[in-house]
Design a protein around this motif. Sequence first.
Motif, PDB file in Angstrom:
ATOM      1  N   ILE A 126     -12.542 -16.726  40.016  1.00 31.23           N
ATOM      2  CA  ILE A 126     -13.525 -17.794  40.182  1.00 31.23           C
ATOM      3  C   ILE A 126     -14.488 -17.356  41.275  1.00 31.23           C
ATOM      4  CG2 ILE A 126     -13.848 -20.129  41.095  1.00 31.23           C
ATOM      5  CD1 ILE A 126     -11.218 -20.869  39.695  1.00 31.23           C
ATOM      6  N   GLN A 127     -15.766 -17.505  41.015  1.00 29.78           N
ATOM      7  CA  GLN A 127     -16.765 -17.143  42.022  1.00 29.78           C
ATOM      8  C   GLN A 127     -16.922 -18.315  42.989  1.00 29.78           C
ATOM      9  OE1 GLN A 127     -19.879 -16.217  39.186  1.00 29.78           O
ATOM     10  NE2 GLN A 127     -19.550 -14.035  39.480  1.00 29.78           N
ATOM     11  N   SER A 128     -16.162 -18.261  44.089  1.00 30.16           N
ATOM     12  CA  SER A 128     -16.111 -19.355  45.062  1.00 30.16           C
ATOM     13  C   SER A 128     -17.480 -19.700  45.630  1.00 30.16           C
ATOM     14  CB  SER A 128     -15.173 -19.001  46.212  1.00 30.16           C
ATOM     15  OG  SER A 128     -13.928 -18.603  45.712  1.00 30.16           O
ATOM     16  N   PRO A 182     -15.385 -16.125  33.824  1.00 31.50           N
ATOM     17  CA  PRO A 182     -15.462 -16.427  35.259  1.00 31.50           C
ATOM     18  C   PRO A 182     -16.793 -17.031  35.705  1.00 31.50           C
ATOM     19  CG  PRO A 182     -14.493 -14.268  34.924  1.00 31.50           C
ATOM     20  CD  PRO A 182     -14.948 -14.750  33.571  1.00 31.50           C
ATOM     21  N   ILE A 183     -17.903 -16.626  35.057  1.00 32.24           N
ATOM     22  CA  ILE A 183     -19.209 -17.120  35.492  1.00 32.24           C
ATOM     23  C   ILE A 183     -19.385 -18.577  35.090  1.00 32.24           C
ATOM     24  CG2 ILE A 183     -21.711 -16.811  35.257  1.00 32.24           C
ATOM     25  CD1 ILE A 183     -20.869 -13.730  34.790  1.00 32.24           C
ATOM     26  N   PRO A 208      -4.460 -27.683  42.329  1.00 30.02           N
ATOM     27  CA  PRO A 208      -3.746 -27.283  41.100  1.00 30.02           C
ATOM     28  C   PRO A 208      -4.693 -26.945  39.939  1.00 30.02           C
ATOM     29  CG  PRO A 208      -2.743 -29.236  42.048  1.00 30.02           C
ATOM     30  CD  PRO A 208      -4.014 -28.992  42.797  1.00 30.02           C
ATOM     31  N   ILE A 209      -5.806 -27.676  39.812  1.00 34.23           N
ATOM     32  CA  ILE A 209      -6.779 -27.407  38.747  1.00 34.23           C
ATOM     33  C   ILE A 209      -7.442 -26.057  38.995  1.00 34.23           C
ATOM     34  CG2 ILE A 209      -8.859 -28.228  37.557  1.00 34.23           C
ATOM     35  CD1 ILE A 209      -8.145 -31.055  38.543  1.00 34.23           C
ATOM     36  N   ILE A 210      -7.789 -25.789  40.265  1.00 34.18           N
ATOM     37  CA  ILE A 210      -8.426 -24.525  40.633  1.00 34.18           C
ATOM     38  C   ILE A 210      -7.491 -23.355  40.309  1.00 34.18           C
ATOM     39  CG2 ILE A 210      -9.311 -23.148  42.580  1.00 34.18           C
ATOM     40  CD1 ILE A 210     -10.010 -25.987  43.873  1.00 34.18           C
ATOM     41  N   ILE A 211      -6.205 -23.500  40.649  1.00 31.35           N
ATOM     42  CA  ILE A 211      -5.221 -22.449  40.385  1.00 31.35           C
ATOM     43  C   ILE A 211      -5.086 -22.235  38.877  1.00 31.35           C
ATOM     44  CG2 ILE A 211      -2.743 -21.892  40.537  1.00 31.35           C
ATOM     45  CD1 ILE A 211      -2.866 -23.324  43.365  1.00 31.35           C
ATOM     46  N   ASP A 212      -5.021 -23.334  38.119  1.00 31.63           N
ATOM     47  CA  ASP A 212      -4.948 -23.265  36.653  1.00 31.63           C
ATOM     48  C   ASP A 212      -6.154 -22.532  36.071  1.00 31.63           C
ATOM     49  OD1 ASP A 212      -2.593 -24.470  36.089  1.00 31.63           O
ATOM     50  OD2 ASP A 212      -3.467 -25.998  34.770  1.00 31.63           O
ATOM     51  N   LEU A 213      -7.322 -22.895  36.557  1.00 32.62           N
ATOM     52  CA  LEU A 213      -8.570 -22.300  36.082  1.00 32.62           C
ATOM     53  C   LEU A 213      -8.601 -20.805  36.397  1.00 32.62           C
ATOM     54  CD1 LEU A 213     -10.985 -23.549  34.630  1.00 32.62           C
ATOM     55  CD2 LEU A 213     -12.122 -23.773  36.828  1.00 32.62           C
ATOM     56  N   ARG A 214      -8.127 -20.478  37.592  1.00 32.12           N
ATOM     57  CA  ARG A 214      -8.084 -19.064  38.004  1.00 32.12           C
ATOM     58  C   ARG A 214      -7.149 -18.268  37.081  1.00 32.12           C
ATOM     59  NH1 ARG A 214      -8.557 -18.719  43.860  1.00 32.12           N
ATOM     60  NH2 ARG A 214     -10.593 -17.813  43.592  1.00 32.12           N
ATOM     61  N   LYS A 215      -6.038 -18.894  36.656  1.00 32.79           N
ATOM     62  CA  LYS A 215      -5.105 -18.218  35.736  1.00 32.79           C
ATOM     63  C   LYS A 215      -5.751 -18.003  34.374  1.00 32.79           C
ATOM     64  CE  LYS A 215      -0.732 -19.413  37.815  1.00 32.79           C
ATOM     65  NZ  LYS A 215       0.071 -20.582  38.103  1.00 32.79           N
TER      66      LYS A 215
END
Length: 193
Positions: A38-40, A101-102, A26-33
């Motif tokens: 996000i550079q995986s 993003p970086i 959920p945090i990753i999805i939030d951050l992506r929004k």
Amino acid sequence: MPINFKEIFTVFMVLFAVIDIVGNIPIIIDLRKKVGHIQSEKAAIIAGVILIAFLFLGKSILNLIGINVSSFAVAGSFILFFIALEMILGITLYKEEDTNPITASVFPLAFPLIAGPGSLTTLLSLRAEYDIKNIIIAVILNVIVIYIVLKTSRRIERFIGQNGINIIRKVFGVILLAIAVKLFTDNIKILLA
């Protein structure tokens, strides 16, 4: 000493539980929004480098700057606490204009979410018990899992749906809050003793 698969599996499972990359979806999805992308690869590699570097240099670096492991863990618990509050209350504490993003791939994703105080202090305690080669292999395996989860988070989001994400976000927010409180209380006792 030869490679011990039992040790690798044990260390992998301990780190997997502490890093809790599945719980961080959920945090990753939030951050992506917030940042769009996000550079995986970058996040996974930086997290892996931080973990392996800390395995070798952690105690020395902390001692050099006059910080013990407990102080480091208490400071990290505050960061986890605020991230958990964001998840539970639906508020934004990070300024969105400061996040691109970086930098988002490094902070707060690679550190402190993946290579955070919990995983770093866990590494220091694992080093006392297990062979260094086996720990490094377990860290690399965790980094591969982290990369896969980061890369597929959009698909996971589509599969779970918005309501599912909101529920998971609140549940894992409470879990993250509990981890932050435990990290704080365990280490504040040591500091005040």
